[in-house]
Each structure stands twice: as structure tokens, then as C-alpha cells.
Design an enzyme around this catalytic site. Structure first.
Site, PDB file in Angstrom:
ATOM      1  N   TYR A   1     -16.215  -2.741   7.740  1.00 56.53           N
ATOM      2  CA  TYR A   1     -14.696  -2.352   7.521  1.00 56.53           C
ATOM      3  C   TYR A   1     -13.918  -2.670   8.958  1.00 56.53           C
ATOM      4  CZ  TYR A   1     -10.377   0.522   7.186  1.00 56.53           C
ATOM      5  OH  TYR A   1      -9.240   1.068   7.376  1.00 56.53           O
TER       6      TYR A   1
ATOM      7  N   PRO B   1      -4.188   3.282  14.455  1.00 55.85           N
ATOM      8  CA  PRO B   1      -4.236   4.533  14.388  1.00 55.85           C
ATOM      9  C   PRO B   1      -5.601   5.176  14.634  1.00 55.85           C
ATOM     10  CG  PRO B   1      -3.992   3.670  12.203  1.00 55.85           C
ATOM     11  CD  PRO B   1      -4.264   2.463  13.113  1.00 55.85           C
ATOM     12  N   THR B   2      -5.641   6.481  15.104  1.00 57.27           N
ATOM     13  CA  THR B   2      -6.782   7.326  15.158  1.00 57.27           C
ATOM     14  C   THR B   2      -7.043   7.859  13.519  1.00 57.27           C
ATOM     15  OG1 THR B   2      -7.965   9.080  16.331  1.00 57.27           O
ATOM     16  CG2 THR B   2      -5.466   9.419  16.016  1.00 57.27           C
TER      17      THR B   2
ATOM     18  N   GLY C   1       0.900  -1.293   0.132  1.00 54.13           N
ATOM     19  CA  GLY C   1       0.002  -0.176  -0.191  1.00 54.13           C
ATOM     20  C   GLY C   1       0.665   1.224  -0.132  1.00 54.13           C
TER      21      GLY C   1
ATOM     22  N   LYS D   1     -10.793  -5.068  10.036  1.00 55.29           N
ATOM     23  CA  LYS D   1      -9.653  -4.957  10.811  1.00 55.29           C
ATOM     24  C   LYS D   1      -9.497  -5.594  12.003  1.00 55.29           C
ATOM     25  CE  LYS D   1      -7.867  -1.921   7.862  1.00 55.29           C
ATOM     26  NZ  LYS D   1      -6.777  -2.343   7.400  1.00 55.29           N
TER      27      LYS D   1
ATOM     28  N   GLY E   1      -0.488   4.551  -0.822  1.00 54.09           N
ATOM     29  CA  GLY E   1      -1.734   5.237  -0.149  1.00 54.09           C
ATOM     30  C   GLY E   1      -1.018   6.115   0.778  1.00 54.09           C
TER      31      GLY E   1
ATOM     32  N   SER F   1      -7.194   0.057  12.514  1.00 56.35           N
ATOM     33  CA  SER F   1      -8.393   1.374  12.481  1.00 56.35           C
ATOM     34  C   SER F   1      -8.915   1.770  13.866  1.00 56.35           C
ATOM     35  CB  SER F   1      -9.271   1.530  11.377  1.00 56.35           C
ATOM     36  OG  SER F   1     -10.252   2.596  11.691  1.00 56.35           O
ATOM     37  N   SER F   2      -9.038   2.787  14.450  1.00 58.31           N
ATOM     38  CA  SER F   2      -9.813   2.964  15.703  1.00 58.31           C
ATOM     39  C   SER F   2     -11.187   2.677  15.428  1.00 58.31           C
ATOM     40  CB  SER F   2      -9.843   4.434  16.127  1.00 58.31           C
ATOM     41  OG  SER F   2     -10.520   5.275  15.027  1.00 58.31           O
ATOM     42  N   CYS F   3     -11.787   2.378  14.237  1.00 61.26           N
ATOM     43  CA  CYS F   3     -13.235   1.904  14.299  1.00 61.26           C
ATOM     44  C   CYS F   3     -13.488   0.502  14.779  1.00 61.26           C
ATOM     45  CB  CYS F   3     -13.783   1.817  12.749  1.00 61.26           C
ATOM     46  SG  CYS F   3     -13.022   0.742  11.508  1.00 61.26           S
TER      47      CYS F   3
ATOM     48  N   HIS G   1     -12.342  11.287   3.984  1.00 60.49           N
ATOM     49  CA  HIS G   1     -12.740  11.530   5.169  1.00 60.49           C
ATOM     50  C   HIS G   1     -13.052  12.750   5.475  1.00 60.49           C
ATOM     51  CE1 HIS G   1     -10.704   7.348   5.526  1.00 60.49           C
ATOM     52  NE2 HIS G   1     -11.545   7.097   6.268  1.00 60.49           N
TER      53      HIS G   1
END
Length: 326
Positions: free
Chosen positions: A137, A168-169, A11, A141, A14, A108-110, A184
Site C-alpha cells: 500500500y 494525512p496521519t 471516492g 502511495k 469513502g 498516507s503516513s505509511c 483501522h
């Protein structure tokens, strides 16, 4: 003299992957392997295995992912869960089979529950329902974290496998996606405020109430944190993690409301009009602040302030817009 490790950054085009490459290069790392999506589709298992068998990297940064904002996650849920699951499963397994000892998976923080206690600590994982707008998503993760942990538990003693995960946030900075619908919040607002300034639009309408609180981290800070965690000695890493709770939060340490963020971006872009809010639209999670004490205790802290980072991000947007016009 120890030979420099061969490092594969998945990636690399990105935002996060390119930042990791920048940081590695600044450290003098020259033996970096990359592939574009055109050259290597990470959702195709046979191709991924062939790549690892040929290149045989020593370390892997798994920064490749299908990402997007609330609109994209709501519109393409099947693509988000399928593509992310396939990429991480293929890369993690092929890395193990080719003899890779050290891998870093970027999540991801999600992954945390919608109503997780704030700030969100690593122990909040799997303790409640996820935010519905990005659940597919998030599930992918979480699977990536558990893949790394499972390979460690089964293969560490015999093969020396040491696969790690960082969460990460919300990230922003050079290389971000400024698409008007699929981006985003920060890149979306940078674009909208810039266009409103150029077009002398009297007001900018933002989805939601403006009250949700969010934390944002400059992407090069995230890249430095990733390299830091990758290179931590095994003893330090093990002392600060658990075999089935091994992921590490990476945050800035402070949050702000979406209204405050909008006001900061308006200031950076030079927009002087009104900021309005469409309260009929979704707000998403009320608050998302990461507890990064675990990482801070291992010697890392964020360096770039929000206003400083937003200014760099806006200049990146202007440079890319000028390049697109040529």
C-alpha cells in the site's frame, strides 16, 4: 463574477471523500461531480478517460483508494498494490489529458520508513525500509506522489499542470469502516468496546503490547486541510515545497499510546471492564507522528480534539448500527 470550478471528488463515498464533499458544500460549492464504483471503476483506464473527456472537471480530489488495517494489508497485499496503483495512474493521467490544471492526491503516513526520525518530516521519504505489514500500500502511495511530481516537472511550463499531494496521519470519524477484521484501529476498538459493553464482557483483548504511539486526526479536519492546500496560491505552495519533495503532511500535532487510545475509547463508549493486551501479536511501527510544520506555516491547524472527535465517531457508529438493524 468568476464561475465556480467544476470539482470531481473521486471516492466520495469513502470516509475522506465524503468529508471533502461536506466541506465543499459548506463553502457553497454546488458544482461537484461524483461517481460510485458501480458507475465508474477507476482501475479501468478506458472508462476513466471516457469519464474525464465527458465531464471535463476543473479540479480533482483523488481520495479513492483501497484501504484497510494490518490484517487486511497482510492478507490482500496484491489487491492493495494493484488497485491503488491503477486508480491513481488512471485518474492522474486522464486528468492531465482532459485539461485539468489542479489535482490533489491523498496519500498516507505509511509512506515513511518504519524507523523514521520522529516527528516524521516530508524529507524522510525514501530514506529507509518501510513497515513490512503495509509495504504494498505504501509503495502505491509513494508512486502517486511521484506521478504528480513527474507530471508537474514535464507539463507545468507548457500546460499549467499543478498536481499536489497531501499525506494525512491516521484518520477517523463519520463514514469510517467498522468491519470487525478489515478496519483501522479506532473504528475496530469502538465496535469491540461497544459490543463488550452490551454483552457485559469482563475484558477486551487488544493485539500487541499497547506501547506503540499513534497520531489521529478527525476526518473533517483532514478535509478542510485538503481544500486549503488545493486552493493555496501557486507562489505560497512553491515557497514551501520542492519540485521533487512536494507532498505535504497533515497531522494533529500530538500522539498517544495504543493503551491510552483504548482507555479513551472505553471512556467514550461507557465500557468499564478490563483492557488486556495480547503481546504475541504484531505491534507494527513503534511510533508514527507527523511533522506538520510545513502546512501550519501555510495557515492551517487541526481544530477537533481527540475526545471530541471520538464522541462524534461513536455516535456515527451507533446511528449506522441502528440503521443496519432496520
Amino acid at each position: 463574477m468568476t464561475e465556480a470550478p467544476k470539482i470531481y471528488v473521486a471516492g466520495h463515498r469513502g470516509m475522506v471523500g465524503s468529508a471533502i464533499v461536506r466541506v465543499l458544500q459548506q463553502m457553497g460549492q454546488a458544482n461537484i461531480v461524483t461517481r460510485t464504483h458501480h458507475d465508474l471503476d477507476l482501475t479501468i483506464q478506458a472508462d476513466v478517460r471516457r469519464f474525464f473527456d465527458t465531464e471535463k472537471p476543473d479540479q480533482v480530489y483523488l481520495a479513492a483508494a483501497k484501504v484497510g488495517g494490518i490484517y487486511a494489508n497482510n492478507t490482500y497485499p496484491a489487491e492493495f498494490i494493484y488497485e491503488n496503483l491503477m486508480m491513481e495512474a488512471n485518474v492522474i493521467d486522464a486528468a492531465f489529458r482532459s485539461g485539468v490544471k489542479r489535482l490533489l492526491f491523498l496519500g498516507s503516513s505509511c509512506i515513511y520508513p518504519k524507523l523514521a526520525p520522529q516527528p516524521m518530516s516530508e524529507s524522510a521519504l525514501l530514506t529507509g525500509e518501510l513497515e513490512p505489514t503495509n509495504e504494498p500500500y505504501a509503495i502505491a502511495k509513494i508512486a502517486g506522489i511521484k506521478l504528480c511530481e513527474s507530471y508537474n516537472r514535464q507539463y507545468e511550463s507548457e500546460y499549467g499542470v499543478d498536481f499536489r499531494s497531501v499525506m494525512p496521519t491516521n484518520l477517523y470519524g463519520p463514514g469510517d469502516n467498522y468491519h470487525p477484521e478489515n478496519s483501522h484501529v479506532i473504528p475496530a476498538l469502538i465496535r469491540r468496546f461497544h459490543e463488550a459493553k452490551i454483552n457485559r464482557t469482563p475484558s477486551v483483548l487488544i493485539w500487541g503490547t499497547g506501547t506503540p504511539r499513534r497520531e489521529f486526526l478527525y476526518v473533517d479536519d483532514m478535509a478542510e486541510a485538503s481544500v486549503h492546500v488545493m486552493n493555496l496560491d501557486k507562489k505560497t505552495y512553491s515557497q514551501n515545497t520542492q519540485p521533487m519533495l512536494s507532498h505535504i503532511n497533515v497531522g494533529y500535532g500530538q500522539d498517544l499510546t495504543i493503551r491510552e487510545l483504548a482507555e479513551a475509547i472505553a471512556k467514550v463508549t461507557g465500557y468499564n471492564g478490563e483492557i488486556a493486551f495480547d503481546t504475541s501479536k504484531l505491534d507494527g511501527t513503534p511510533r508514527k507522528l507527523m511533522d506538520s510544520v510545513r502546512l501550519n506555516n501555510m495557515g492551517w491547524e487541526a481544530k477537533v480534539s481527540l475526545l471530541e472527535g471520538l464522541a462524534i465517531a461513536y455516535n456515527d457508529f451507533l446511528d449506522r448500527s441502528a440503521s443496519d438493524e432496520k
